[in-house]
Design a protein around this motif. Structure first.
Motif, PDB file in Angstrom:
ATOM      1  N   LEU A 117       0.815  -1.215   0.000  1.00 27.93           N
ATOM      2  CA  LEU A 117       0.000   0.000   0.000  1.00 27.93           C
ATOM      3  C   LEU A 117       0.848   1.263   0.000  1.00 27.93           C
ATOM      4  O   LEU A 117       0.353   2.356  -0.263  1.00 27.93           O
ATOM      5  N   GLY A 118       2.124   1.122   0.333  1.00 28.66           N
ATOM      6  CA  GLY A 118       3.040   2.256   0.254  1.00 28.66           C
ATOM      7  C   GLY A 118       3.015   3.209   1.425  1.00 28.66           C
ATOM      8  O   GLY A 118       3.481   4.345   1.312  1.00 28.66           O
ATOM      9  N   PHE A 119       2.506   2.774   2.578  1.00 22.74           N
ATOM     10  CA  PHE A 119       2.462   3.674   3.730  1.00 22.74           C
ATOM     11  C   PHE A 119       3.853   4.046   4.237  1.00 22.74           C
ATOM     12  O   PHE A 119       4.175   5.219   4.367  1.00 22.74           O
ATOM     13  N   ALA A 120       4.666   3.043   4.551  1.00 17.09           N
ATOM     14  CA  ALA A 120       5.986   3.332   5.126  1.00 17.09           C
ATOM     15  C   ALA A 120       6.869   4.138   4.176  1.00 17.09           C
ATOM     16  O   ALA A 120       7.458   5.140   4.596  1.00 17.09           O
ATOM     17  N   PRO A 121       6.978   3.761   2.895  1.00 18.19           N
ATOM     18  CA  PRO A 121       7.810   4.574   2.011  1.00 18.19           C
ATOM     19  C   PRO A 121       7.338   6.029   1.922  1.00 18.19           C
ATOM     20  O   PRO A 121       8.142   6.940   1.792  1.00 18.19           O
ATOM     21  N   LYS A 122       6.024   6.219   2.027  1.00 25.99           N
ATOM     22  CA  LYS A 122       5.497   7.590   1.991  1.00 25.99           C
ATOM     23  C   LYS A 122       5.889   8.350   3.257  1.00 25.99           C
ATOM     24  O   LYS A 122       6.358   9.486   3.187  1.00 25.99           O
ATOM     25  N   PHE A 123       5.736   7.724   4.420  1.00 27.62           N
ATOM     26  CA  PHE A 123       6.052   8.402   5.672  1.00 27.62           C
ATOM     27  C   PHE A 123       7.545   8.606   5.857  1.00 27.62           C
ATOM     28  O   PHE A 123       7.973   9.566   6.479  1.00 27.62           O
ATOM     29  N   TYR A 124       8.354   7.694   5.320  1.00 28.33           N
ATOM     30  CA  TYR A 124       9.808   7.857   5.379  1.00 28.33           C
ATOM     31  C   TYR A 124      10.309   8.727   4.226  1.00 28.33           C
ATOM     32  O   TYR A 124      11.442   9.169   4.243  1.00 28.33           O
ATOM     33  N   GLU A 125       9.467   8.941   3.223  1.00 30.97           N
ATOM     34  CA  GLU A 125       9.807   9.649   1.987  1.00 30.97           C
ATOM     35  C   GLU A 125      11.019   9.018   1.312  1.00 30.97           C
ATOM     36  O   GLU A 125      12.015   9.670   1.005  1.00 30.97           O
ATOM     37  N   VAL A 126      10.914   7.728   1.065  1.00 34.50           N
ATOM     38  CA  VAL A 126      11.970   6.988   0.383  1.00 34.50           C
ATOM     39  C   VAL A 126      12.048   7.481  -1.060  1.00 34.50           C
ATOM     40  O   VAL A 126      11.047   7.489  -1.772  1.00 34.50           O
ATOM     41  N   TRP A 127      13.225   7.902  -1.468  1.00 32.71           N
ATOM     42  CA  TRP A 127      13.401   8.416  -2.829  1.00 32.71           C
ATOM     43  C   TRP A 127      14.480   7.661  -3.608  1.00 32.71           C
ATOM     44  O   TRP A 127      14.638   7.869  -4.807  1.00 32.71           O
ATOM     45  N   ARG A 128      15.222   6.788  -2.936  1.00 34.37           N
ATOM     46  CA  ARG A 128      16.274   6.013  -3.587  1.00 34.37           C
ATOM     47  C   ARG A 128      16.410   4.682  -2.866  1.00 34.37           C
ATOM     48  O   ARG A 128      16.259   4.627  -1.650  1.00 34.37           O
ATOM     49  N   LEU A 129      16.711   3.636  -3.632  1.00 36.93           N
ATOM     50  CA  LEU A 129      16.858   2.310  -3.026  1.00 36.93           C
ATOM     51  C   LEU A 129      18.280   1.797  -3.179  1.00 36.93           C
ATOM     52  O   LEU A 129      18.931   2.117  -4.172  1.00 36.93           O
ATOM     53  N   PRO A 130      18.742   0.985  -2.242  1.00 37.61           N
ATOM     54  CA  PRO A 130      18.062   0.764  -0.971  1.00 37.61           C
ATOM     55  C   PRO A 130      18.083   2.030  -0.117  1.00 37.61           C
ATOM     56  O   PRO A 130      18.978   2.856  -0.257  1.00 37.61           O
ATOM     57  N   ALA A 131      17.095   2.151   0.728  1.00 38.31           N
ATOM     58  CA  ALA A 131      17.037   3.229   1.721  1.00 38.31           C
ATOM     59  C   ALA A 131      17.083   2.539   3.074  1.00 38.31           C
ATOM     60  O   ALA A 131      16.230   1.700   3.373  1.00 38.31           O
ATOM     61  N   THR A 132      18.083   2.866   3.858  1.00 42.69           N
ATOM     62  CA  THR A 132      18.340   2.151   5.106  1.00 42.69           C
ATOM     63  C   THR A 132      18.308   3.118   6.273  1.00 42.69           C
ATOM     64  O   THR A 132      19.039   4.109   6.275  1.00 42.69           O
ATOM     65  N   TYR A 133      17.467   2.804   7.249  1.00 43.67           N
ATOM     66  CA  TYR A 133      17.292   3.654   8.423  1.00 43.67           C
ATOM     67  C   TYR A 133      17.741   2.881   9.658  1.00 43.67           C
ATOM     68  O   TYR A 133      17.260   1.777   9.896  1.00 43.67           O
ATOM     69  N   LEU A 134      18.646   3.474  10.415  1.00 41.72           N
ATOM     70  CA  LEU A 134      19.106   2.873  11.659  1.00 41.72           C
ATOM     71  C   LEU A 134      18.284   3.481  12.790  1.00 41.72           C
ATOM     72  O   LEU A 134      18.282   4.699  12.978  1.00 41.72           O
ATOM     73  N   VAL A 135      17.562   2.622  13.499  1.00 40.17           N
ATOM     74  CA  VAL A 135      16.645   3.066  14.551  1.00 40.17           C
ATOM     75  C   VAL A 135      17.193   2.612  15.907  1.00 40.17           C
ATOM     76  O   VAL A 135      17.460   1.426  16.113  1.00 40.17           O
ATOM     77  N   ALA A 136      17.367   3.560  16.812  1.00 43.52           N
ATOM     78  CA  ALA A 136      17.881   3.271  18.152  1.00 43.52           C
ATOM     79  C   ALA A 136      16.810   2.614  19.015  1.00 43.52           C
ATOM     80  O   ALA A 136      15.632   2.563  18.651  1.00 43.52           O
ATOM     81  N   GLN A 137      17.222   2.154  20.182  1.00 39.41           N
ATOM     82  CA  GLN A 137      16.322   1.460  21.100  1.00 39.41           C
ATOM     83  C   GLN A 137      15.116   2.307  21.486  1.00 39.41           C
ATOM     84  O   GLN A 137      14.051   1.777  21.783  1.00 39.41           O
ATOM     85  N   ASP A 138      15.270   3.622  21.498  1.00 38.12           N
ATOM     86  CA  ASP A 138      14.161   4.504  21.888  1.00 38.12           C
ATOM     87  C   ASP A 138      13.215   4.811  20.735  1.00 38.12           C
ATOM     88  O   ASP A 138      12.263   5.575  20.887  1.00 38.12           O
ATOM     89  N   GLY A 139      13.476   4.216  19.560  1.00 42.29           N
ATOM     90  CA  GLY A 139      12.597   4.411  18.416  1.00 42.29           C
ATOM     91  C   GLY A 139      12.960   5.594  17.541  1.00 42.29           C
ATOM     92  O   GLY A 139      12.273   5.885  16.557  1.00 42.29           O
ATOM     93  N   ARG A 140      14.037   6.285  17.864  1.00 40.06           N
ATOM     94  CA  ARG A 140      14.463   7.442  17.069  1.00 40.06           C
ATOM     95  C   ARG A 140      15.443   7.026  15.979  1.00 40.06           C
ATOM     96  O   ARG A 140      16.266   6.135  16.176  1.00 40.06           O
ATOM     97  N   ILE A 141      15.348   7.695  14.854  1.00 41.62           N
ATOM     98  CA  ILE A 141      16.256   7.424  13.740  1.00 41.62           C
ATOM     99  C   ILE A 141      17.631   7.980  14.091  1.00 41.62           C
ATOM    100  O   ILE A 141      17.779   9.150  14.432  1.00 41.62           O
ATOM    101  N   SER A 142      18.625   7.118  13.994  1.00 44.32           N
ATOM    102  CA  SER A 142      19.998   7.478  14.335  1.00 44.32           C
ATOM    103  C   SER A 142      20.843   7.795  13.103  1.00 44.32           C
ATOM    104  O   SER A 142      21.759   8.603  13.168  1.00 44.32           O
ATOM    105  N   MET A 143      20.531   7.149  11.978  1.00 48.17           N
ATOM    106  CA  MET A 143      21.298   7.357  10.745  1.00 48.17           C
ATOM    107  C   MET A 143      20.424   6.969   9.567  1.00 48.17           C
ATOM    108  O   MET A 143      19.575   6.095   9.675  1.00 48.17           O
TER     109      MET A 143
END
Length: 167
Positions: A117-143
């Motif tokens: 359905l494309g929800f996550a790519p829309k909310f992350y605004e993925v524009w290039r693949l692969p798109a890799t998000y490093l998420v810390a233990q607290d749920g925040r994007i670190s890189m």
């Protein structure tokens, strides 16, 4: 049921306030489960360091990146980090069968979902693949990494270890 679907469709039509970036709370990432535990999604991995890796069956660089990520995961799990670290692969394929064929030809051991359905790519605004998000233990994007290149996996591994060892 119809009310929930209507709400989800409305959310999809909303413009994102801004791309998910370093310091932001990571949006949910979920979809049809290809491999891994039933119902696997980012929020079910809360408290762990998580790599959310967006990929597609037609993505050439994903063919290179995914086995490296799988090898990194195996190494870290072997070293005792299985309860602190996970990778969630999120396919952006619209056709689940395309993603299934890709995974059958190039299997990995980490959980995979298809967000058709494309929800996550829309909310992350993925524009290039692969798109890799490093998420810390607290749920925040670190890189955030867009694309794939030499040194990608080693840099990512060092950042994962640093987050897991952070007091």
């Amino acid at each position: 049921m119809f009310k929930r679907l209507a709400i989800l469709l409305c959310l999809l039509c909303l413009p994102a306030a801004h791309a998910a970036t370093i310091g932001d709370m990571a949006p949910e990432a979920a979809g049809v489960v290809l491999s891994g535990p039933e119902g696997i999604k980012l929020s079910s991995l809360k408290g762990r360091v998580v790599i959310v890796d967006f990929w597609a069956s037609w993505c050439g660089p994903c063919i290179q990146a995914m086995p490296e990520l799988d090898e990194m995961r195996a190494d870290l799990h072997k070293k005792g980090y299985a309860d602190k670290f996970e990778i969630l692969g999120v396919s952006i394929d619209r056709n689940v069968e395309d993603a299934r064929r890709f995974v059958k030809a190039r299997p990995v051991t980490y959980p995979l979902v298809v967000d058709q359905l494309g929800f996550a790519p829309k909310f992350y605004e993925v524009w290039r693949l692969p798109a890799t998000y490093l998420v810390a233990q607290d749920g925040r994007i670190s890189m955030v990494y867009h694309g794939y290149g030499a040194g990608f996996t080693e840099d990512l591994k060092q950042r994962v270890i640093a987050l897991m060892n952070k007091k």
